[in-house]
Enzyme design. Structure first.
Site, mmCIF file in Angstrom:
data_model
loop_
_atom_site.group_PDB
_atom_site.id
_atom_site.type_symbol
_atom_site.label_atom_id
_atom_site.label_comp_id
_atom_site.label_asym_id
_atom_site.label_seq_id
_atom_site.Cartn_x
_atom_site.Cartn_y
_atom_site.Cartn_z
ATOM 1 N N HIS A 182 -7.442 -1.584 14.957
ATOM 2 C CA HIS A 182 -7.530 -0.805 13.711
ATOM 3 C C HIS A 182 -7.336 -1.714 12.492
ATOM 4 O O HIS A 182 -8.144 -1.700 11.554
ATOM 5 C CB HIS A 182 -6.448 0.276 13.726
ATOM 6 C CG HIS A 182 -6.404 1.136 12.506
ATOM 7 N ND1 HIS A 182 -6.981 2.386 12.444
ATOM 8 C CD2 HIS A 182 -5.849 0.944 11.277
ATOM 9 C CE1 HIS A 182 -6.798 2.915 11.248
ATOM 10 N NE2 HIS A 182 -6.096 2.054 10.515
ATOM 11 N N GLU A 183 -6.278 -2.525 12.527
ATOM 12 C CA GLU A 183 -5.968 -3.368 11.364
ATOM 13 C C GLU A 183 -7.028 -4.446 11.151
ATOM 14 O O GLU A 183 -7.347 -4.798 10.001
ATOM 15 C CB GLU A 183 -4.586 -4.008 11.523
ATOM 16 C CG GLU A 183 -3.440 -3.019 11.685
ATOM 17 C CD GLU A 183 -3.416 -1.939 10.624
ATOM 18 O OE1 GLU A 183 -3.710 -2.238 9.450
ATOM 19 O OE2 GLU A 183 -3.096 -0.775 10.960
ATOM 20 N N HIS A 218 -9.997 -3.143 9.380
ATOM 21 C CA HIS A 218 -9.747 -3.051 7.932
ATOM 22 C C HIS A 218 -10.127 -4.336 7.187
ATOM 23 O O HIS A 218 -10.360 -4.284 5.975
ATOM 24 C CB HIS A 218 -8.263 -2.793 7.671
ATOM 25 C CG HIS A 218 -7.880 -1.359 7.621
ATOM 26 N ND1 HIS A 218 -8.535 -0.425 6.846
ATOM 27 C CD2 HIS A 218 -6.870 -0.683 8.237
ATOM 28 C CE1 HIS A 218 -7.950 0.750 6.995
ATOM 29 N NE2 HIS A 218 -6.936 0.630 7.831
ATOM 30 N N ALA A 257 1.484 -0.452 11.000
ATOM 31 C CA ALA A 257 1.020 -1.775 10.574
ATOM 32 C C ALA A 257 0.395 -1.674 9.192
ATOM 33 O O ALA A 257 0.149 -0.582 8.680
ATOM 34 C CB ALA A 257 0.002 -2.322 11.579
ATOM 35 N N MET A 258 0.141 -2.836 8.596
ATOM 36 C CA MET A 258 -0.500 -2.900 7.277
ATOM 37 C C MET A 258 -1.498 -4.038 7.269
ATOM 38 O O MET A 258 -1.174 -5.174 7.626
ATOM 39 C CB MET A 258 0.570 -3.111 6.196
ATOM 40 C CG MET A 258 -0.001 -3.317 4.800
ATOM 41 S SD MET A 258 -0.977 -1.903 4.247
ATOM 42 C CE MET A 258 -2.181 -2.722 3.205
ATOM 43 N N GLU A 259 -2.713 -3.754 6.789
ATOM 44 C CA GLU A 259 -3.865 -4.642 6.937
ATOM 45 C C GLU A 259 -3.977 -5.746 5.900
ATOM 46 O O GLU A 259 -5.070 -6.243 5.648
ATOM 47 C CB GLU A 259 -5.146 -3.808 6.911
ATOM 48 C CG GLU A 259 -5.466 -3.126 5.587
ATOM 49 C CD GLU A 259 -4.954 -1.712 5.449
ATOM 50 O OE1 GLU A 259 -5.466 -0.966 4.595
ATOM 51 O OE2 GLU A 259 -4.029 -1.346 6.206
ATOM 52 N N ASN A 260 -2.864 -6.186 5.284
ATOM 53 C CA ASN A 260 -2.930 -7.257 4.288
ATOM 54 C C ASN A 260 -3.944 -8.316 4.733
ATOM 55 O O ASN A 260 -3.897 -8.793 5.862
ATOM 56 C CB ASN A 260 -1.560 -7.931 4.137
ATOM 57 C CG ASN A 260 -0.430 -6.940 4.086
ATOM 58 O OD1 ASN A 260 -0.378 -6.110 3.212
ATOM 59 N ND2 ASN A 260 0.465 -7.025 5.059
ATOM 60 N N GLU A 277 -9.502 4.450 6.053
ATOM 61 C CA GLU A 277 -8.785 4.872 7.260
ATOM 62 C C GLU A 277 -9.669 5.556 8.295
ATOM 63 O O GLU A 277 -9.492 5.365 9.488
ATOM 64 C CB GLU A 277 -7.603 5.768 6.879
ATOM 65 C CG GLU A 277 -6.567 5.085 5.999
ATOM 66 C CD GLU A 277 -5.997 3.804 6.616
ATOM 67 O OE1 GLU A 277 -6.183 3.565 7.811
ATOM 68 O OE2 GLU A 277 -5.375 3.026 5.866
ATOM 69 N N GLU A 326 0.842 -1.197 0.000
ATOM 70 C CA GLU A 326 0.000 0.000 0.000
ATOM 71 C C GLU A 326 0.881 1.251 0.000
ATOM 72 O O GLU A 326 1.854 1.312 0.760
ATOM 73 C CB GLU A 326 -0.919 0.034 1.228
ATOM 74 C CG GLU A 326 -1.956 1.135 1.133
ATOM 75 C CD GLU A 326 -2.899 1.175 2.331
ATOM 76 O OE1 GLU A 326 -4.082 1.470 2.128
ATOM 77 O OE2 GLU A 326 -2.448 0.922 3.454
#
Length: 854
Positions: free
Chosen positions: A306-307, A310, A271-274, A329, A136
């Protein structure tokens, strides 16, 4: 907007439906080779296919239709570096229909923290690496050629050929592991749901993990590098409870059988919501019960919530284009608080949010003429990266909260569930969401909410009286008196507003005009701090509010709100700064952390305007007058009866008093620090102790912190130590800190924060600016590929207060680029102009007030 940028989107006639990707990484040379087959539908006759590709060498391309003898290889492969695309030209015309596009390619496993990159760590002194991904917003194209736009959803079948000692984690679970040639294995993963390219992930390395299951049977695992899995227990527990909460709240089950969370030693954001494989910076997922502070524990819980939010908002239903990033977001930021507040009600998450630096940042940015609408038109990757800011996240949260207030919690949940079910596995625009809420509430949601998402800024409401009738008038708020004095902005908002009348009743009204008459007597506007705006109360109402503050009759959100507004009004020139300083006296015995934090923020902002040492010392006397009684009462040591707020408050007030020169507190902090070998410093005041020692220390203390950093393995503790070395007062020592930041001792993910914190230190302002100018080429080489680092790094420019600084800054950046930070730069220029005007108008007023009181 640049016309070239408008043409950066791919043509719509070629649509991917499925990717089959095979990757063979070389973890010694940090390169990889790959082969992919993309199933595509073509809806017009063409001779060229364009997709995204960046830093990828494409060897061969062929297109064919299974069962038909029409295979042909690309006769030419051309690249557009600016658009980050590759175009395949074919000699024969390709007719409408379904095809398979086969591509053989290779690339590097970079060190940019974007695309497919390497992350370094050590175990028992041995250097180890993970290869991981961060796609992202627009970086899947760095790992494989693809249609790298959110609307081009497809399914993914991925496989990896790796050495036996490596594990591979991806979005789904492996369906087979096959032995290959000597020492290699092929891991094949099951097909993903239909999703956007930016949500694909693969992580290769040596891991350990802990696991658990939700009551619905979803397997959740938390992966760490070896020796750290004991620090994953808290995140695992939060993840299980969060997934169960969202399943029930959205009334849609999480669609995968697994959810993995992976701690990555080098990571750009939190973090990243993959989908099914969420990646985290270590400090955003690991909790050591003996050493992790309450602040960091709350951060971990919030980021995990949060993640996982998503997985519905962003993954299951995805914005059509980055213009609607806030749909991802803003909603994840809102839901993280709803979820965390349910899991940890004693934390008072909403109070913490209202007093948080993130929320203040959203308000600060959106009070500028150089802000941007929540729905902001973007095209180029650099523009996209810039909108991952607090307007998208925290203003997004605020307007969603207003919407829930306006239509009611039940209708809000009903509308959300309808929206997700209607658009499952699809892409949406903001209007789709408003229509869902209109269906559930039967209210004109689109009309009301468009005033908040399509125009930048927010309103200030002024309370006046005419013939004993209350008039509420609205106009756009500007934090800069320079802009406000020349603005002709006529923006109007539809404002859901809760007010409390003199009978103590709370009432909700919708203000949709320039001026609104109210047949009631006001006790407090924006009761509960539920609307994203500022208020100028009438003098009579403000007197009532001051009385309520003294008698402790005002709620925590209302106390936060009054302080935030009064300091903002002073900055914007709506009132004199002495009025804000006067009101701060009413909070002398404030015992709620979130309120004290808001008060501290306002006073420090004024303090940072002051260069005169005598006046600065008087400002420190004021800070001590307000906070020292609480510091003395709460003390350095924890008590069994401490609330969570007390733990946070202790650190805040001791830090403020130590930073303002209180000799008793400085002496005690130094004593605790010197005795750290015999008695471990409490985890919740460590940062405070380190900070006080640094602010009152010299070369000896710097060397001590440096040696502690070098021997420390826990990243949270490393962040405490780098935070401390940014706080020294001596210019030479701060120059040493800045050199250290870009040395091999510091991870590239951490350097921007050390530089920014040193820059935010009043004593380090000039030294950091000189350092940045001298080292800009190095900075640009590291962080000039876009992303969020440069904008975070240059953000403290806004703290400068001198005309000569502004001239120098503008001159420098006229000849130097800031990829992904252009908007931040414009905002900094506006803030500096504002600071200069604030000082010119009010410095004498500040001095007179301080001289009168101290």
């Amino acid at each position: 907007m640049n016309k070239t940028n408008k043409k950066i989107r791919l043509e719509s006639h070629t649509i991917p439906t499925k990717y089959k990707i095979e990757i063979k990484p070389d973890m010694d040379a940090f390169v990889f080779s790959g082969k992919e087959t993309i199933k595509i539908n073509i809806n017009k006759k063409i001779k060229q296919i364009t997709l995204h590709s960046k830093d990828i060498d494409i060897e061969t391309v062929k297109i064919y239709n299974k069962g038909k003898n029409n295979e042909q290889f690309a006769s030419k492969i051309s690249y557009n570096i600016k658009k980050e695309t590759a175009t395949f030209s074919f000699k024969k015309e390709i007719k409408k229909g379904s095809y398979e596009l086969s591509i053989i390619f290779s690339g590097i496993i970079s060190d940019t923290l974007r695309g497919f990159y390497k992350s370094k760590y050590h175990i028992d002194g041995e250097e180890k690496y993970i290869a991981t991904t961060q796609f992202e917003a627009t970086d899947a194209r760095r790992a494989f050629p693809c249609f790298d736009e959110p609307a081009h959803k497809a399914t993914f079948l991925v496989s990896f050929m790796v050495k036996d000692n490596y594990e591979v984690i991806s979005n789904t679970l492996p369906i087979s592991i096959d032995k290959h040639e000597s020492g290699l294995k092929i891991i094949n993963f099951s097909e993903t749901p239909k999703m956007s390219t930016y949500l694909l992930a693969f992580i290769i390395g040596e891991f350990e993990y802990i696991e658990g299951k939700t009551k619905e049977g979803v397997e959740i695992r938390v992966f760490t590098t070896k020796g750290k899995k004991h620090q994953a227990k808290f995140a695992l527990d939060v993840a299980i409870k969060s997934l169960e909460f969202y399943n029930e709240y959205f009334n849609i089950p999480y669609p995968l059988p697994n959810l993995d969370m992976i701690a990555i030693p080098d990571f750009e954001s939190a973090a990243m919501e993959n989908w099914g494989a969420i990646t985290y910076r270590e400090t955003a997922i690991l909790v050591d019960e003996e050493h992790t502070s309450l602040v960091n524990k709350q951060w971990v819980a919030t980021v995990v919530a949060h993640e996982i939010a998503h997985q519905w908002f962003g993954n299951l239903v995805t914005m059509h284009w980055w213009t609607d990033l806030w749909l991802n977001e803003g909603f994840a930021s809102y839901m993280e608080k709803v979820c965390t507040d349910t899991l940890f009600p004693h934390w008072k998450i909403w109070d913490l949010h209202l007093g948080s630096a993130r929320y203040k940042s959203a308000i600060e940015i959106d009070g500028l003429a150089s802000s941007h609408p929540v729905e902001v038109e973007v095209h180029h990757p650099d523009e996209i990266s810039e909108i991952f800011d607090m307007v998208s996240y925290e203003k997004g949260t605020a307007i969603i909260r207003m919407l829930a207030l306006y239509i009611g919690e039940d209708k809000f949940k009903e509308g959300l569930s309808y929206y997700l079910k209607k658009h499952i596995y699809k892409n949406t625009k903001t209007l789709d969401l408003w229509q869902a809420f209109e269906k559930s509430s039967k209210k004109p949601v689109a009309k009301m909410m468009s005033s908040w998402t399509k125009q930048m800024g927010f309103p200030i409401i002024k309370e006046t009286y005419k013939d004993d009738k209350c008039i509420l008038s609205q106009e756009r708020f500007f934090s800069s008196r320079v802009i406000r004095n020349k603005s002709k902005d006529k923006s109007l908002w539809q404002i859901p507003l809760v007010y409390k009348n003199t009978k103590g009743e709370e009432k909700l009204i919708l203000i949709d005009k320039k001026s609104t008459f109210l047949n009631d007597k006001i006790k407090k506007l924006n009761s509960g701090d539920q609307s994203f705006l500022k208020v100028i109360h009438s003098e009579k109402t403000l007197d009532k509010i001051k009385k309520d503050i003294k008698e402790n009759h005002l709620s925590i959100p209302d106390r936060i709100n009054i302080l935030r507004d009064i300091f903002s009004l002073a900055e914007g020139g709506y009132i004199k700064t002495s009025e804000a300083l006067g009101l701060s006296l009413e909070f002398k015995n404030e015992k709620e952390y979130s309120v004290a934090s808001e008060l501290a923020s306002g006073l420090i902002k004024i303090s940072n305007l002051i260069d005169n040492e005598i006046v600065r010392n008087k400002m420190k006397s004021h800070i001590l007058y307000v906070f020292k009684p609480i510091a003395q009462e709460i003390g350095f040591d924890k008590k069994t009866e401490d609330r969570n707020e007390d733990i946070l408050l202790r650190s805040l007030v001791i830090s403020l008093c130590g930073g303002s020169g209180d000799k008793e507190i400085i002496k005690e902090a130094k004593k605790i620090f010197d005795n750290r070998i015999n008695k471990t410093i409490d985890k919740d005041i460590k940062s405070t102790i380190y900070g006080i020692v640094a602010k009152n220390g010299g070369q000896k203390e710097w060397k001590t912190f440096y040696e502690m950093y070098k021997s420390e393995e826990m990243h949270e503790e490393k962040e405490r130590l780098t935070g401390a070395i940014s706080l020294f007062k001596d210019k030479k020592i701060l120059e040493k800190t800045l050199r250290f930041a870009i040395s091999k001792d510091v991870k590239p993910q951490d350097a921007p924060f050390i530089i920014a914190k040193t820059w935010s230190n009043h004593e380090g302002r000039d030294a950091t600016w000189k350092f940045l100018k001298d080292n800009w080429d190095t900075i640009l080489k590291r962080y000039g590929e876009g992303g969020h680092f440069l904008s975070k790094l240059i953000s403290p420019l806004k703290n400068h207060t001198k005309r000569e600084d502004l001239i120098d800054i503008k001159k420098f950046f006229k000849g130097h680029t800031v990829p992904g930070g252009e908007r931040t730069l414009l905002q900094a220029y506006e803030k500096i102009e504002s600071n200069i005007a604030w000082i010119k108008d009010d410095m004498k007023d500040i001095e007179n007030w301080l001289n009168k009181n101290y």
